[in-house]
Write a protein that holds these residues in place. Structure first.
Motif, short mmCIF file in Angstrom:
data_model
loop_
_atom_site.label_atom_id
_atom_site.label_comp_id
_atom_site.label_asym_id
_atom_site.label_seq_id
_atom_site.Cartn_x
_atom_site.Cartn_y
_atom_site.Cartn_z
N ASP A 139 18.46 120.92 123.76
CA ASP A 139 16.83 121.06 123.90
C ASP A 139 16.07 120.21 123.23
OD1 ASP A 139 17.33 122.98 125.82
OD2 ASP A 139 17.49 124.69 124.62
N ILE A 140 16.60 119.95 121.98
CA ILE A 140 15.79 119.13 121.17
C ILE A 140 16.76 118.32 120.08
CG2 ILE A 140 14.00 120.86 120.61
CD1 ILE A 140 15.40 121.50 117.96
N HIS A 141 16.26 117.12 119.60
CA HIS A 141 16.99 116.61 118.60
C HIS A 141 16.09 115.81 117.73
CE1 HIS A 141 16.05 113.21 121.24
NE2 HIS A 141 16.18 112.36 120.18
N LEU A 142 16.26 115.81 116.36
CA LEU A 142 15.37 115.36 115.35
C LEU A 142 15.61 113.69 115.06
CD1 LEU A 142 15.14 118.43 114.79
CD2 LEU A 142 14.73 117.73 112.36
N TYR A 143 14.49 113.00 115.14
CA TYR A 143 14.44 111.36 115.08
C TYR A 143 13.72 110.90 114.12
CZ TYR A 143 13.88 106.76 116.80
OH TYR A 143 14.10 105.25 117.03
N ARG A 144 14.41 110.07 113.07
CA ARG A 144 13.97 109.72 111.69
C ARG A 144 12.72 108.77 112.15
NH1 ARG A 144 11.83 108.37 107.55
NH2 ARG A 144 13.01 108.15 105.74
N VAL A 145 11.84 108.90 111.46
CA VAL A 145 10.50 107.96 111.28
C VAL A 145 10.14 107.96 110.05
CG1 VAL A 145 9.86 108.37 113.69
CG2 VAL A 145 8.88 109.83 111.94
N ASP A 146 9.28 106.82 109.62
CA ASP A 146 8.53 106.82 108.17
C ASP A 146 7.33 107.88 108.30
OD1 ASP A 146 10.47 104.76 107.43
OD2 ASP A 146 9.05 103.21 108.18
N SER A 147 7.01 108.12 107.14
CA SER A 147 5.95 109.00 107.05
C SER A 147 4.57 108.53 107.55
CB SER A 147 5.74 109.48 105.58
OG SER A 147 6.83 110.37 104.99
N ASP A 148 4.52 107.27 107.40
CA ASP A 148 3.25 106.58 107.87
C ASP A 148 3.25 106.59 109.44
OD1 ASP A 148 2.48 106.09 105.33
OD2 ASP A 148 3.08 103.97 105.31
N GLU A 149 4.16 106.92 110.01
CA GLU A 149 4.25 106.89 111.51
C GLU A 149 4.42 108.28 112.23
OE1 GLU A 149 3.66 104.20 113.30
OE2 GLU A 149 3.45 102.99 111.47
N ASN A 150 4.51 109.20 111.30
CA ASN A 150 4.62 110.59 111.68
C ASN A 150 3.33 111.28 111.78
OD1 ASN A 150 5.42 113.17 112.14
ND2 ASN A 150 6.62 113.48 110.43
N THR A 151 2.90 111.43 113.07
CA THR A 151 1.44 112.00 113.38
C THR A 151 1.35 113.54 112.92
OG1 THR A 151 1.50 111.00 115.59
CG2 THR A 151 0.09 112.44 115.26
N ALA A 152 2.29 114.28 112.43
CA ALA A 152 2.42 115.70 111.92
C ALA A 152 1.77 115.48 110.60
CB ALA A 152 3.82 116.10 112.25
N ASP A 153 1.87 114.30 109.98
CA ASP A 153 1.44 114.42 108.57
C ASP A 153 -0.15 114.90 108.44
OD1 ASP A 153 1.88 113.71 105.86
OD2 ASP A 153 0.75 111.85 106.16
N PHE A 154 -0.50 114.27 109.81
CA PHE A 154 -2.07 114.63 109.88
C PHE A 154 -2.60 116.01 109.54
CE2 PHE A 154 -5.98 114.41 112.76
CZ PHE A 154 -6.77 113.97 111.63
N PHE A 155 -1.34 116.86 109.76
CA PHE A 155 -1.66 118.31 109.90
C PHE A 155 -0.99 118.99 108.63
CE2 PHE A 155 -1.22 117.11 114.03
CZ PHE A 155 -2.49 117.65 114.70
N THR A 156 -0.84 118.38 107.42
CA THR A 156 -0.42 118.90 106.41
C THR A 156 -1.06 118.69 105.07
OG1 THR A 156 1.14 117.10 105.83
CG2 THR A 156 2.16 118.74 107.11
N LYS A 157 -2.00 117.87 105.37
CA LYS A 157 -2.89 117.19 104.04
C LYS A 157 -3.96 116.67 104.44
CE LYS A 157 0.63 115.01 102.47
NZ LYS A 157 1.73 114.94 103.77
N GLY A 158 -4.95 116.59 103.60
CA GLY A 158 -6.22 115.96 103.83
C GLY A 158 -6.08 114.30 103.70
N LEU A 159 -6.27 113.45 104.50
CA LEU A 159 -6.11 112.15 104.49
C LEU A 159 -7.51 111.45 104.77
CD1 LEU A 159 -3.30 111.79 107.22
CD2 LEU A 159 -3.09 111.90 104.60
N GLY A 160 -7.63 110.18 104.17
CA GLY A 160 -8.96 109.50 104.09
C GLY A 160 -8.98 108.12 104.62
#
Length: 432
Positions: free
Chosen positions: A293-314
């Protein structure tokens, strides 16, 4: 007593549509129909076509945002370009902290903000959910953070959640998850974030989430596993829904992840000894991976859209991930604070320079007199003037000459422009 409700129906069959209308008429006294849906649940629906033929549809809540800003008395407040200050650390109200003096209710305003954040504005999801941790006893600091969030919403009230046709694998479900380890100042729990979209690249999310973990994670890997589990729940439901409406997923859904330990544990191949205290939760993730059903795929933090939902970015990161999440270009928000600050309100354009979509800068007037000079803006906001002709005069000499010509011709506006550029020139690097 009268009950009123509205709903949306979608079908390609005219006969099925007529049958559905007749069935409703037998149950309800008065019905009205509209072939074109323009409003639903206080959301405005707009449609359009780009010049290249691609179609788009967007959802916006400008009316709701305006009401929230009016209730908070912030319609005339200074504009801001981010919903939360980058790296801001909030904590629960302590004894001796200043209490709020605002006339409006913190809970009421935040409730309205959450309604907008959960429906059409993923760019404020983290900030809104972060502030819900202090509903019980907000302080003046929490109210200030909420006011900043409302000001950002009002600044961007025209922004919408937009979906555009075209692209690669447009009905392939893709997701991302991330966690900010132990960032809660009070409980040391982690903030979990996840999102989903259709297609290979994010261009308008279909679901998203941001919340604090249910228990304290003992490592970054454990916090990432917690986030992946929340993402997995959304993915499994969405896969079933897409199957029901005729878009069955033929392969496993890719979840973008930036933690190698989490990826290894999800496939039950790495670090299981360290996961023995949360093996039951991890088993659910392993089962979904093994079932295809799913598989996890490695990306850099700068390319991970979900990073937007864990901290305030500027700055640039907020613009990048916000544009991906909304499918709506937010580049108009970004302006370097280091260069070009001349006392204007935040978010306003520099009077002498105009922005292009790709971040390029052009002189607003007299382009023909500066044909040997090009101006550009780098990733970090640094302005660069490149002289295309090695025989070109220095910038200072060039501006002085142009200012003198404008003065001789009696052109006051051009004289003022080049005079201000002479002041500005000290902040600009020259490439020869």
């Amino acid at each position: 007593l009268t009950y009123v409700d509205d709903l949306i129906s979608m079908t390609k069959s005219d006969s099925l549509r007529e049958w559905w209308k007749q069935a409703l008429h037998t149950r309800f006294r008065k019905l009205t129909y509209s072939d074109k849906c323009e409003w639903i649940l206080n959301m405005k629906i707009d449609r359009g076509i780009y010049a290249d033929g691609r179609e788009w549809l967007q959802l916006s809540q400008e009316m709701a945002i305006t009401k929230i800003a009016q209730a908070a008395g912030l319609t005339e407040a200074r504009k801001t370009r981010t919903p939360i200050e980058h790296g801001e650390k909030l904590r629960r109200t302590q004894e001796g902290d200043k209490l709020p003096s605002e006339e409006w209710s913190y809970n009421s305003i935040l409730g309205g903000v959450l309604y907008v954040a959960n429906l059409t504005r993923p760019d404020i999801a983290y900030a809104a959910n972060r502030l819900t941790r202090y509903l019980r006893n907000p302080s003046a600091v929490h109210c200030q953070s909420l006011k900043r969030l409302v000001k950002y919403m009002y600044t961007t009230k025209d922004v919408a959640l937009r979906y555009t046709s075209g692209g690669q694998n447009v009905f392939r479900l893709t997701a991302a998850s991330d966690a900010s380890f132990g960032d809660c100042e009070d409980t040391k729990r982690s903030t979990l974030g996840w999102c989903q979209w259709l297609g290979d690249e994010p261009n308008g999310l279909i679901t998203w989430g941001s919340r604090i973990g249910k228990n304290v994670a003992l490592s970054t890997t454990e916090s990432e596993v917690q986030a992946a589990l929340e993402c997995m729940k959304d993915v499994l439901w969405t896969r079933d829904f897409l199957k029901e409406v005729g878009y069955r997923q033929t392969g496993s859904t890719r979840i973008l992840e930036d933690n190698n330990g989490c990826i290894g544990q999800s496939s039950a191949t790495k670090g299981l000894r360290r996961a023995r205290h949360y093996l039951v939760a991890l088993a659910a993730l392993n089962e979904a991976c093994q079932a295809g059903d799913i598989h996890l795929y490695r990306v850099d933090s700068d390319e991970n859209t979900a990073d937007f939902f864990t901290k305030g970015l500027g700055g640039e990161k907020h613009t990048k991930f916000g544009s991906q999440s909304l499918g709506y270009d937010l580049s108009f928000l970004y302006r370097s604070r280091k260069y070009g600050s001349n006392g204007q309100k935040e978010g306003e354009q520099i009077a002498l320079l105009s922005y292009e979509k790709e971040g390029e800068l052009n002189l607003a007037q007299d382009k023909h007199t500066l044909e040997n000079v090009s101006v550009s803006c780098g990733k970090e906001g640094e302005l660069t003037i490149a002289q295309n002709d090695p025989n070109t005069k220095s910038r200072k000499e060039l501006y002085m000459e142009l200012a003198s010509k404008a003065a001789q011709n009696g052109n006051e506006s051009k004289f003022n422009m080049f005079f201000k550029l002479l002041k500005f020139v000290g902040h600009v690097q020259t490439q020869t």
